[in-house]
Write a protein that holds these residues in place. Structure first.
Motif, PDB file in Angstrom:
ATOM      1  N   ILE A  58       0.800  -1.226   0.000  1.00 50.15           N
ATOM      2  CA  ILE A  58       0.000   0.000   0.000  1.00 50.15           C
ATOM      3  C   ILE A  58       0.833   1.277   0.000  1.00 50.15           C
ATOM      4  O   ILE A  58       0.309   2.355  -0.242  1.00 50.15           O
ATOM      5  CB  ILE A  58      -1.010   0.025   1.168  1.00 50.15           C
ATOM      6  N   GLY A  59       2.113   1.185   0.343  1.00 55.04           N
ATOM      7  CA  GLY A  59       2.982   2.360   0.347  1.00 55.04           C
ATOM      8  C   GLY A  59       3.005   3.064   1.697  1.00 55.04           C
ATOM      9  O   GLY A  59       2.147   2.854   2.553  1.00 55.04           O
ATOM     10  N   ALA A  60       4.007   3.914   1.854  1.00 52.42           N
ATOM     11  CA  ALA A  60       4.244   4.588   3.132  1.00 52.42           C
ATOM     12  C   ALA A  60       3.131   5.561   3.509  1.00 52.42           C
ATOM     13  O   ALA A  60       2.740   5.635   4.673  1.00 52.42           O
ATOM     14  CB  ALA A  60       5.581   5.313   3.098  1.00 52.42           C
ATOM     15  N   ASP A  61       2.595   6.307   2.536  1.00 51.80           N
ATOM     16  CA  ASP A  61       1.545   7.291   2.860  1.00 51.80           C
ATOM     17  C   ASP A  61       0.285   6.608   3.379  1.00 51.80           C
ATOM     18  O   ASP A  61      -0.292   7.037   4.383  1.00 51.80           O
ATOM     19  CB  ASP A  61       1.214   8.149   1.643  1.00 51.80           C
ATOM     20  N   ALA A  62      -0.143   5.550   2.707  1.00 51.21           N
ATOM     21  CA  ALA A  62      -1.345   4.830   3.143  1.00 51.21           C
ATOM     22  C   ALA A  62      -1.108   4.148   4.485  1.00 51.21           C
ATOM     23  O   ALA A  62      -1.996   4.118   5.346  1.00 51.21           O
ATOM     24  CB  ALA A  62      -1.767   3.810   2.092  1.00 51.21           C
ATOM     25  N   MET A  63       0.089   3.612   4.698  1.00 49.92           N
ATOM     26  CA  MET A  63       0.406   2.956   5.965  1.00 49.92           C
ATOM     27  C   MET A  63       0.397   3.969   7.099  1.00 49.92           C
ATOM     28  O   MET A  63      -0.143   3.694   8.174  1.00 49.92           O
ATOM     29  CB  MET A  63       1.756   2.260   5.879  1.00 49.92           C
ATOM     30  N   LEU A  64       0.966   5.142   6.867  1.00 54.53           N
ATOM     31  CA  LEU A  64       0.958   6.192   7.877  1.00 54.53           C
ATOM     32  C   LEU A  64      -0.478   6.578   8.227  1.00 54.53           C
ATOM     33  O   LEU A  64      -0.820   6.734   9.405  1.00 54.53           O
ATOM     34  CB  LEU A  64       1.744   7.412   7.402  1.00 54.53           C
ATOM     35  N   HIS A  65      -1.314   6.721   7.218  1.00 54.87           N
ATOM     36  CA  HIS A  65      -2.726   7.029   7.460  1.00 54.87           C
ATOM     37  C   HIS A  65      -3.380   5.922   8.284  1.00 54.87           C
ATOM     38  O   HIS A  65      -4.091   6.194   9.254  1.00 54.87           O
ATOM     39  CB  HIS A  65      -3.478   7.216   6.136  1.00 54.87           C
ATOM     40  N   LEU A  66      -3.150   4.675   7.906  1.00 58.99           N
ATOM     41  CA  LEU A  66      -3.734   3.538   8.606  1.00 58.99           C
ATOM     42  C   LEU A  66      -3.334   3.531  10.078  1.00 58.99           C
ATOM     43  O   LEU A  66      -4.170   3.324  10.959  1.00 58.99           O
ATOM     44  CB  LEU A  66      -3.277   2.240   7.926  1.00 58.99           C
TER      45      LEU A  66
ATOM     46  N   THR B  60      -2.130   6.084  11.943  1.00 61.23           N
ATOM     47  CA  THR B  60      -2.354   7.301  12.726  1.00 61.23           C
ATOM     48  C   THR B  60      -3.783   7.817  12.717  1.00 61.23           C
ATOM     49  O   THR B  60      -4.158   8.581  13.605  1.00 61.23           O
ATOM     50  CB  THR B  60      -1.421   8.437  12.258  1.00 61.23           C
ATOM     51  N   LYS B  61      -4.572   7.427  11.741  1.00 64.12           N
ATOM     52  CA  LYS B  61      -5.919   7.997  11.609  1.00 64.12           C
ATOM     53  C   LYS B  61      -7.050   6.985  11.758  1.00 64.12           C
ATOM     54  O   LYS B  61      -8.215   7.354  11.669  1.00 64.12           O
ATOM     55  CB  LYS B  61      -6.075   8.686  10.244  1.00 64.12           C
ATOM     56  N   THR B  62      -6.724   5.711  11.932  1.00 66.62           N
ATOM     57  CA  THR B  62      -7.762   4.681  12.049  1.00 66.62           C
ATOM     58  C   THR B  62      -7.505   3.836  13.285  1.00 66.62           C
ATOM     59  O   THR B  62      -6.459   3.930  13.917  1.00 66.62           O
ATOM     60  CB  THR B  62      -7.787   3.754  10.807  1.00 66.62           C
ATOM     61  N   SER B  63      -8.467   2.999  13.610  1.00 69.91           N
ATOM     62  CA  SER B  63      -8.293   2.011  14.674  1.00 69.91           C
ATOM     63  C   SER B  63      -8.043   0.662  14.019  1.00 69.91           C
ATOM     64  O   SER B  63      -8.797   0.246  13.137  1.00 69.91           O
ATOM     65  CB  SER B  63      -9.542   1.930  15.553  1.00 69.91           C
TER      66      SER B  63
ATOM     67  N   MET C 148      -7.774   5.838  18.769  1.00 69.38           N
ATOM     68  CA  MET C 148      -8.265   6.299  20.054  1.00 69.38           C
ATOM     69  C   MET C 148      -8.915   5.124  20.789  1.00 69.38           C
ATOM     70  O   MET C 148      -9.675   4.360  20.186  1.00 69.38           O
ATOM     71  CB  MET C 148      -9.306   7.405  19.847  1.00 69.38           C
ATOM     72  N   PRO C 149      -8.621   4.941  22.078  1.00 68.81           N
ATOM     73  CA  PRO C 149      -9.247   3.845  22.807  1.00 68.81           C
ATOM     74  C   PRO C 149     -10.768   3.902  22.695  1.00 68.81           C
ATOM     75  O   PRO C 149     -11.370   4.977  22.781  1.00 68.81           O
ATOM     76  CB  PRO C 149      -8.795   4.078  24.253  1.00 68.81           C
TER      77      PRO C 149
END
Length: 62
Positions: free
Chosen positions: A25-33, A35-38, A54-55
């Protein structure tokens, strides 16, 4: 990621499956996954372990 002390989540993220996902998926998508999702993983006892996000205790009910 460098793991200087015992951290189960970091150790899990260093597994080949995560490296494979990063490659696909690449670094950008992994970073999003991460940092921005659970993200949850299934444990051998059929429970889930929250790896990122977030818990759930702080999440608003639907």
């Amino acid at each position: 990621i460098t793991n200087f002390s015992v951290n189960t989540i970091i150790t899990a993220l260093q597994a080949p499956e995560w490296e494979n996902l990063l490659t696909k998926i690449g670094a950008d998508a992994m970073l999003h996954l991460l940092t921005k999702t659970s993200v949850f993983i299934k444990l051998p006892n059929e429970c889930l372990c929250q790896m990122t996000g977030m818990p759930l205790i702080y999440a608003m009910p639907p």
